[in-house]
Each structure stands twice: as structure tokens, then as C-alpha cells.
Design a protein around this motif. Structure first.
Motif, PDB file in Angstrom:
ATOM      1  N   UNK A   1      19.782  37.865  29.886  1.00  0.00           N
ATOM      2  CA  UNK A   1      20.069  36.713  29.173  1.00  0.00           C
ATOM      3  C   UNK A   1      19.709  35.325  30.000  1.00  0.00           C
ATOM      4  N   UNK A   2      20.204  35.173  31.127  1.00  0.00           N
ATOM      5  CA  UNK A   2      19.810  34.143  32.138  1.00  0.00           C
ATOM      6  C   UNK A   2      18.402  33.923  32.335  1.00  0.00           C
ATOM      7  N   UNK A   3      17.840  35.070  32.654  1.00  0.00           N
ATOM      8  CA  UNK A   3      16.383  35.010  32.636  1.00  0.00           C
ATOM      9  C   UNK A   3      15.638  34.393  31.473  1.00  0.00           C
ATOM     10  N   UNK A   4      16.206  34.928  30.188  1.00  0.00           N
ATOM     11  CA  UNK A   4      15.606  34.357  29.149  1.00  0.00           C
ATOM     12  C   UNK A   4      15.774  33.138  28.722  1.00  0.00           C
ATOM     13  N   UNK A   5      16.887  32.520  28.923  1.00  0.00           N
ATOM     14  CA  UNK A   5      17.157  31.013  28.685  1.00  0.00           C
ATOM     15  C   UNK A   5      16.769  30.257  29.957  1.00  0.00           C
ATOM     16  N   UNK A   6      16.093  30.706  30.700  1.00  0.00           N
ATOM     17  CA  UNK A   6      15.538  29.832  31.959  1.00  0.00           C
ATOM     18  C   UNK A   6      14.154  29.581  31.477  1.00  0.00           C
ATOM     19  N   UNK A   7      13.595  30.391  30.337  1.00  0.00           N
ATOM     20  CA  UNK A   7      12.178  29.849  29.703  1.00  0.00           C
ATOM     21  C   UNK A   7      11.309  31.043  29.994  1.00  0.00           C
ATOM     22  N   UNK A   8      11.761  32.128  30.519  1.00  0.00           N
ATOM     23  CA  UNK A   8      10.447  33.109  30.779  1.00  0.00           C
ATOM     24  C   UNK A   8      10.463  34.218  29.739  1.00  0.00           C
ATOM     25  N   UNK A   9       9.331  34.699  29.418  1.00  0.00           N
ATOM     26  CA  UNK A   9       9.187  35.650  28.218  1.00  0.00           C
ATOM     27  C   UNK A   9       9.492  37.161  28.810  1.00  0.00           C
ATOM     28  N   UNK A  10      10.048  37.752  27.848  1.00  0.00           N
ATOM     29  CA  UNK A  10      10.583  39.263  28.070  1.00  0.00           C
ATOM     30  C   UNK A  10       9.449  40.411  27.284  1.00  0.00           C
ATOM     31  N   UNK A  11       8.790  41.040  27.848  1.00  0.00           N
ATOM     32  CA  UNK A  11       8.002  41.682  27.392  1.00  0.00           C
ATOM     33  C   UNK A  11       8.173  43.051  26.920  1.00  0.00           C
ATOM     34  N   UNK A  12       9.563  43.360  26.929  1.00  0.00           N
ATOM     35  CA  UNK A  12      10.124  44.370  26.548  1.00  0.00           C
ATOM     36  C   UNK A  12      11.059  44.408  25.451  1.00  0.00           C
ATOM     37  N   UNK A  13      10.535  44.320  24.070  1.00  0.00           N
ATOM     38  CA  UNK A  13      11.499  44.174  23.131  1.00  0.00           C
ATOM     39  C   UNK A  13      12.606  45.066  23.050  1.00  0.00           C
ATOM     40  N   UNK A  14      12.345  46.458  23.273  1.00  0.00           N
ATOM     41  CA  UNK A  14      13.389  47.414  23.248  1.00  0.00           C
ATOM     42  C   UNK A  14      14.610  46.967  24.197  1.00  0.00           C
ATOM     43  N   UNK A  15      14.033  46.366  25.428  1.00  0.00           N
ATOM     44  CA  UNK A  15      15.390  45.955  26.195  1.00  0.00           C
ATOM     45  C   UNK A  15      16.282  44.958  25.554  1.00  0.00           C
ATOM     46  N   UNK A  16      15.519  44.143  24.953  1.00  0.00           N
ATOM     47  CA  UNK A  16      16.268  42.938  24.324  1.00  0.00           C
ATOM     48  C   UNK A  16      17.196  43.626  23.239  1.00  0.00           C
ATOM     49  N   UNK A  17      16.727  44.665  22.746  1.00  0.00           N
ATOM     50  CA  UNK A  17      17.667  45.237  21.553  1.00  0.00           C
ATOM     51  C   UNK A  17      19.050  46.044  22.277  1.00  0.00           C
ATOM     52  N   UNK A  18      18.408  46.594  23.303  1.00  0.00           N
ATOM     53  CA  UNK A  18      19.624  47.312  24.186  1.00  0.00           C
ATOM     54  C   UNK A  18      20.741  46.520  24.718  1.00  0.00           C
TER      55      UNK A  18
END
Length: 324
Positions: A73-90
């Protein structure tokens, strides 16, 4: 529709910024240290484990699982893209499981204390309290099983919009949670019933302490500590979980409009719910005599290894009849 609204809010840069990064980083660092310390204390003194400590151990485990997901979540809110949608869901699934696991375990702890004080000599109550490990297992099965439909729903929604931008990893509208059936079960079984159990148990505990002759003898029962324990648990419960469930109800009421400020407030309520992973270990220390005494003695032994025998004697003398 939900993706459009989420992207519009995200385009304003509302969910990013130093606040989310700072809060999630703080909860991660403090929660990791405190929960690992709590688990070390609980497992080290497993032979003297009470029924309440069984609930505390499971609560520390579920808090630790949540804490380990916060760097993403810190990585995401720093503005980086997460290219694994399943990881977000988990990660979202872990948050839901932790939230309701904590809610049920806190309610079970409160009820267990109430029964122990109100009916100390009842054979049925003693037998029921021995089932604490089975109750914890049931909580894990219930919370994970209840969170799976939300995960499956999000995966189905992502499949229907396969070309969607993954920038809204943690910024989607809670579509499943605001459905009538899911919302009704969440507000009643997931939050309302445990809150009612905690309030009734807290009232019963304070009533039993007030009527007990031992309550007047501070060497046996410190009624001030018990009141502080009850108040601390209720405050943590309400601060962490009440805003989230209020926001779910508001989002359901304004489901068609889905105003951006309301959605952003919902994200803040999720962040507030994560504070539970950091506050629970503090509740162990400040409200539980056994935990505080054993952790302090352990620290003193590490600092003064030549005085193990004397510290053992001090620990033995400090034991009181109330072991919570």
C-alpha cells in the motif's frame, strides 16, 4: 461505472500524498515490532497460557498478517503502478479478513473475561472457556470465508473490464460490500452483533466487579485496571471500525451518485481500520497484567543476565490471583 468514479477521484491526486504513506509506514513499523514482541511473549509462556491469551495470540497473528501487506500500500500511494491485479485483490482480502477477525476476537475476549469473572465456579462456563482454540479456528474460517465473495466479485469485475488501468489498485468503489445482502450481513453480523456482545459483556463485567467483595481489596482485584481495560477495548473498537461501517452505509445511500468526496472518505476509513493492527498490542500491555509482567521480567533478564534467580523470585512473588 465504479471504475470511472474511482479514476476521477484518482486523477485529483486525493488518495496519494504523504498522509497515506506516513500512516501506513508507521503502522507497518510499529505494528511489526509490537506484534512480533507480543507473539514472542505469548509463545514463550505457552505453558501458562490462559484462555484469554489464546484469543490474544490469534489476534496478534491476524494483525501481523495485515502489517505484512502494508508495504504494498505504501508503494501504491507513492505513485508507483502495480501490474499484478490479483496481488491487489489478495491484499484487500487480507484487510477484510483482519478487520472482521479482529472484531470477532475482541468480542470473544470481552465475553470470555465477563464469563470468567461473573461465573468463576460454574462447570459449564469452565468447559465452554476451554473451547477457546476451537472458537478461534471458527473465527478464522468465518472471516476468510466471508471475505472470499468480495475477492471473487472483484476478480469477476476485473475480468469484465480486462483492459482497465491498474492505477486504481486500492482505489476502487466497494461494489460488493455495498450490495444490499452483503451490507446487511456486514452491519449486523460483522459489526452490530460483536459490538452488542462487547457492550453487554463490558456491562456484565463491571457489574460483577462492583458487586464483588474482592473488588474492595486492591491486592486481589484492581477495579480501576479492569475499568481501564474495558474502556480501552471499546475505544479501540469504535475508533478503528465504526467509521468504516458508517461509510459503507453512506456509500450505499449514494450508490448512484458516488460522489468523489464520499469515496475518498471511505479510503480514509480503511486507513483508520489499519490502526487496529498497531493499537491491539498496546492494549495487551496497558490492560493485561500478565503480559506486562512477563514482558518486563523478560527484558530485565536480558539486561541483567547475572540476576536470573532473583528475578525469578520477584516474578513468583508478583503473581496475583487475577491472571488475565
Amino acid at each position: 461505472m465504479s471504475n470511472i468514479t474511482s479514476q476521477a477521484c484518482l486523477s485529483d491526486g486525493v488518495p496519494g500524498g504523504p498522509l497515506f504513506v506516513g500512516v501506513y509506514s508507521t503502522v507497518f513499523l510499529v505494528g511489526l515490532v509490537l506484534n512480533l514482541t507480543a507473539l514472542a511473549v505469548f509463545f514463550r509462556h505457552g505453558k501458562s497460557r490462559s484462555h484469554t491469551v489464546v484469543y490474544m495470540t490469534n489476534l496478534a497473528l491476524t494483525d501481523l498478517l495485515l502489517v505484512l501487506t502494508l508495504p504494498l500500500r505504501v508503494y501504491y500511494h507513492l505513485g508507483f503502478s502495480i501490474h499484478l491485479p490479483w496481488l491487489c485483490d489478495i491484499v484487500g482480502l487480507v484487510l477484510l479478513a483482519n478487520m472482521y477477525g479482529s472484531i470477532f476476537l475482541l468480542a470473544c475476549m470481552c465475553l470470555d473475561r465477563c464469563l470468567a469473572v461473573s461465573f468463576p465456579m460454574s462447570p459449564r462456563v469452565c468447559e465452554a472457556r476451554k473451547k477457546a482454540p476451537l472458537v478461534c479456528l471458527g473465527v478464522w474460517v468465518l472471516t476468510v470465508g466471508a471475505s472470499l465473495p468480495a475477492y471473487i466479485s472483484k476478480r469477476a469485475e476485473a475480468s469484465a473490464a480486462a483492459a482497465t488501468n491498474n492505477a486504481s489498485c486500492f482505489g476502487n468503489f466497494p461494489f460488493y460490500a455495498t450490495q444490499p445482502v452483503a451490507l446487511a450481513s456486514t452491519l449486523t453480523v460483522g459489526f452490530g452483533l460483536p459490538l452488542a456482545v462487547m457492550l453487554a459483556s463490558s456491562w456484565g463485567l463491571l457489574r460483577a466487579i462492583g458487586r464483588s467483595a474482592a473488588a474492595a481489596q486492591t491486592e486481589l482485584v484492581d477495579s480501576r485496571k479492569i475499568r481501564r481495560m474495558v474502556a480501552t477495548n471499546l475505544v479501540i473498537f469504535l475508533i478503528c471500525f465504526l467509521p468504516y461501517h458508517c461509510m459503507l452505509a453512506l456509500l450505499y445511500m449514494y450508490q448512484k451518485e458516488r460522489p468523489c468526496p464520499l469515496l475518498v472518505t471511505y479510503w480514509y476509513s480503511l486507513m483508520l481500520a489499519c490502526f487496529n493492527a498497531m493499537l491491539d498490542p498496546l492494549a495487551y500491555y496497558f490492560t493485561t497484567e500478565t503480559f506486562r509482567r512477563k514482558m518486563d521480567v523478560g527484558a530485565m533478564r536480558r539486561m541483567f543476565p547475572l540476576h536470573n534467580s532473583s528475578s525469578n523470585e520477584v516474578q513468583h512473588k508478583s503473581r496475583g490471583p487475577l491472571n488475565t
